[in-house]
Scaffold this active site. Structure first.
Site, PDB file in Angstrom:
ATOM      1  N   GLY A  62       0.800  -1.217   0.000  1.00  0.00           N
ATOM      2  CA  GLY A  62       0.000   0.000   0.000  1.00  0.00           C
ATOM      3  C   GLY A  62       0.828   1.261   0.000  1.00  0.00           C
ATOM      4  N   SER A  63       0.535   2.125   0.956  1.00  0.00           N
ATOM      5  CA  SER A  63       1.019   3.501   0.895  1.00  0.00           C
ATOM      6  C   SER A  63       2.530   3.633   0.814  1.00  0.00           C
ATOM      7  CB  SER A  63       0.548   4.264   2.122  1.00  0.00           C
ATOM      8  OG  SER A  63       1.114   5.557   2.093  1.00  0.00           O
ATOM      9  N   SER A  64       2.952   4.517  -0.109  1.00  0.00           N
ATOM     10  CA  SER A  64       4.371   4.848  -0.257  1.00  0.00           C
ATOM     11  C   SER A  64       4.871   5.681   0.916  1.00  0.00           C
ATOM     12  CB  SER A  64       4.571   5.614  -1.562  1.00  0.00           C
ATOM     13  OG  SER A  64       3.784   6.795  -1.574  1.00  0.00           O
ATOM     14  N   VAL A  65       3.942   6.275   1.670  1.00  0.00           N
ATOM     15  CA  VAL A  65       4.329   7.143   2.784  1.00  0.00           C
ATOM     16  C   VAL A  65       4.686   6.322   4.032  1.00  0.00           C
ATOM     17  CG1 VAL A  65       3.670   9.206   4.087  1.00  0.00           C
ATOM     18  CG2 VAL A  65       2.765   8.868   1.828  1.00  0.00           C
TER      19      VAL A  65
END
Lengths: 136, 385
Positions: A62-65
């Protein structure tokens, strides 16, 4: 004591208790960046913390952050002592650990870690590319 | 991974600690993806702009980095927390932290794009060009439809590539790795709406172990709206950075049935109804705005409706009269920002939202912690106008 081979991505040495997730982790949605707690209500480790644990999970999704979550945890002294990816080392985990100096290794064959239990004592030795598993 | 002599020197600290850290990140992701070397990239798209996503540690980190660094390649950035042109009701703390982040990126030379759909806004490099895209939906879309070559980068790895102008030559940056070994077959499952496409991507992301997967029952040609929906669904649930369509692919296959579609929908859609309609995640382009306008056909929404858009798309829509027509339905534009982790929507002011976006539903439910009614755009307009 069992000794298993691993591949080192971020060097370092850590000794501590294992916290094991059998399912992939989205750091942004599942981990509280303030205190390292697993905040995903549907995760069977809900309420447990990564803080001062050796966090074992297949890989992140999921999130790249999510990489910033690892960095925030380190800054708040709420991060894992080391991470072990049991399937593959993904870019989010690798970059988050590299910037935060969290030792990070991965295993090429996940079955060798299936026998591992939560709270079992581990040593992650990045230099020697090995994990020591102590009997419970 | 082998570094050149000059790269080795920077890693050892010849240009200071920040450049050394950037190379440490590249070395780590290079080894993780079994790269043999670094290659130049033409474009970096960086995530980690919304204060809600990176927090105080991120604010301080970017401020330190921006004191020394100027980006080496074209660098665009993800949405921030709010629309710069609208009066905001957010806390002073959020506003000042958010503006510090914006200022740090500006100082480093980022284009003030505030968009998760940079591929709809900027001139595209030719197919086969290595880039470094962090926004997961943009990475998947650009690999799958535009022939750009990026791995599913993280906020920090794309930042390291923006700083150095380089990324590992590995995985989806190598032509041979861009052929799927596993195909998703959805056979008899009806995939009609953009929400169906989003759910299909979301399910596939959980199945995919490799970086590239095939949807062998989907037609090769796909319109913009389903293409964006399936890309963002795939990026939300998995680590997979690319997909192909069409029946040519060989290899193993995994079948998806109606039951799985229902299960995925039930996981994301917690409520039958909601207080607020949200369109975004990814930000809408002209194709979605046109579709929305056609659906509304002069009616008015009976609930508040927010459309998340990049400023570029909004301004273009304004110029051709489309924005005003959409607004006459009562819908409002929110530029520079997007749905995921939006500070505008919290449990304090909203019980549940209505959206057509699978990615939006996932983050609204899990990060913003509000209820979600997941319905396609046509159903939303039909029900609430």
């Amino acid at each position: 004591m069992n000794k298993i081979k691993c591949i080192c991505i971020v060097k370092g040495f850590a000794k501590g208790e294992a916290l094991i997730s059998n399912t992939p982790i989205n750091f942004l949605t599942m981990i509280d960046a303030e205190n390292g707690e697993i905040k995903d209500l549907n995760h069977y480790l809900y309420g447990k913390t990564l803080k001062d644990k050796i966090f074992v999970f297949p890989y992140s999704v999921g999130s790249s952050v999510g990489a910033y979550v690892l960095y925030s945890l380190k800054k708040k002294s709420a991060g894992p002592l080391a991470v072990v990816c049991s399937n593959k080392m993904d870019i989010t985990t690798a970059s988050g650990c590299a910037i935060s100096n969290i030792p990070a290794v991965y295993l090429k064959h996940r079955n060798i870690i299936d026998a591992l239990k939560n709270s079992q004592a581990l040593v992650v030795d990045g230099e020697r590319e090995q994990i020591l598993i102590y009997p419970n | 991974m082998r570094l050149t002599k000059s790269e080795e020197k920077i890693l050892a600290g010849s240009m200071g600690e920040i450049y050394a850290s950037a190379y440490r990140v590249l070395l780590a992701i290079g080894q993780a993806t079994e790269a043999e070397k670094l290659v130049p990239i033409e474009w970096a798209h960086v995530s980690g702009v919304n204060y809600n996503t990176i927090g105080d540690a991120g604010v301080d980190f970017l401020q330190e980095v921006s004191k020394e660094v100027r980006f080496k390649v074209r660098t665009t950035i993800n949405p921030m927390g709010f629309d710069r042109t609208k009066p905001v009701t957010l806390s002073k703390n959020f506003l000042s932290k958010q503006m510090q982040i914006v200022e740090s990126y500006r100082r480093m030379g980022a284009i003030q794009s505030f968009s998760c759909t940079p591929y709809e806004i900027f001139n595209l490099p030719k197919r086969g060009t290595p880039v470094s895209f962090a926004e997961s939906s943009a990475a998947v879309f650009s690999n799958s439809f535009l022939g750009l070559m990026t791995n599913k980068e993280s906020a920090l790895s794309a930042l390291a590539s923006a700083i150095t102008g380089k990324s590992p030559y590995s995985d989806l940056r190598i032509e041979e790795s861009r052929s799927p070994r596993v195909a998703i077959k959805h056979g008899g499952v009806a995939i009609n709406t953009e929400t169906d496409y989003g759910l299909l991507g979301y399910i596939a992301g959980k199945i995919a172990k490799d970086s590239c997967i095939a949807f062998s029952d989907l037609k090769s040609e796909m319109e913009m709206m389903p293409a964006k929906a399936i890309s963002s669904g795939l990026g939300t649930s998995g680590s997979c950075g690319m997909f192909t369509t069409g029946s040519k692919q060989a290899g193993d296959s995994v079948a998806i049935d109606d039951e799985e579609m229902t299960r995925a929908k039930d996981e994301l859609s917690t409520d039958e109804d909601g207080d607020l309609i949200l369109f975004g995640s990814p930000q809408l382009g002209l194709s979605e705005l046109t579709y929305l306008h056609d659906l509304i056909a002069g009616r008015k929404f009976d609930k508040r409706c927010i459309i998340f858009c990049s400023r570029y798309v909004h301004d273009q829509a304004r110029k051709i009269g489309l924005a005003a027509k959409v607004e006459s339905s009562g819908a409002e534009f929110m530029c520079d920002s997007c749905m995921c982790l939006s500070p505008l929507i919290t449990r304090d002011n909203t019980d549940s939202i209505i959206t057509n976006s699978v990615k939006g539903a996932y983050y609204m439910k899990n990060s913003n912690r509000v209820g979600v009614a997941l319905k396609d755009m046509k159903t939303i307009v039909g029900t609430y106008s």
